[in-house]
Enzyme design. Sequence first.
Site, PDB file in Angstrom:
ATOM      1  N   PRO A   1      46.123  36.303  36.902  1.00  0.00           N
ATOM      2  CA  PRO A   1      45.960  34.938  36.443  1.00  0.00           C
ATOM      3  C   PRO A   1      44.890  34.648  35.171  1.00  0.00           C
ATOM      4  O   PRO A   1      43.813  34.185  35.457  1.00  0.00           O
ATOM      5  CB  PRO A   1      45.186  34.084  37.677  1.00  0.00           C
ATOM      6  CG  PRO A   1      44.577  35.422  38.403  1.00  0.00           C
ATOM      7  CD  PRO A   1      45.344  36.642  37.924  1.00  0.00           C
ATOM      8  N   CYS A   2      45.488  35.207  34.093  1.00  0.00           N
ATOM      9  CA  CYS A   2      44.941  34.791  32.657  1.00  0.00           C
ATOM     10  C   CYS A   2      44.634  33.514  32.783  1.00  0.00           C
ATOM     11  O   CYS A   2      43.695  33.053  31.802  1.00  0.00           O
ATOM     12  CB  CYS A   2      45.455  35.681  31.735  1.00  0.00           C
ATOM     13  SG  CYS A   2      47.234  35.214  31.531  1.00  0.00           S
TER      14      CYS A   2
END
Length: 169
Positions: free
Chosen positions: A136-137
Site C-alpha cells: 500500500p504505497c
Amino acid sequence: MKHYLSHYISPLGPLTLASDGEALIGLWFDRQKYDRATIVEGDFVENDDIAVLAETRRWLDIYFTGKEPDFTPQLKVTGSEFEQIVAEIMLEIPYGKTTTYGEIAREVAKRQGKATTSAQAVGGAVGHNAIGIIIPCHRVIGSNGSLTGYAGGIDKKIYLLKLEGILSL
C-alpha cells in the site's frame, strides 16, 4: 523466464497483474508511471488461469467494495535489498492508516543497523513499488500530511485513501 499477465477492471480504470507463475510480481494501473517496469517486452503470456492471478482478482474484488481482505496473495518483491525492506514496511501499514516517508526511513535505518536513512531514498523506493494497492504505497504521505506523489496519479491515491476511510468524502 515467462511471466503471466491478467487484467482487472477497477473503479479507477484497468489494472494489469503479473505473475512468475507462483507469486504476484506486479500490479499496475495501466499507463501509470513505471507501468510494467519489471516485465521485459515479449517475456509475458496472457493467462487468466494462473492461481495467484485469480486470487489477486478476488482480493481486488473485496478491496474495492471498501472492505479489508483477510488474506494476501503470494507476493514476490523484486529490486534491491533497500526496496525490498521498504516494501516489507509498507506491508505492515494497517488498512485505514497512513505513515510518512520519514517514519519509513527511520524503520529502514533501524532494520539495517544504520543511524539514518534518507526519506528521499525511501520516496524513490515507494514510487517504484511494482505491486500497487496490495503493497500500500498509497498509504505513505508527506511529514506534513500532504499527499505527495503516487505513480498511479494523485487522484487515484485520494480515491484509495477515501475508500479505506482515511480521508473523508
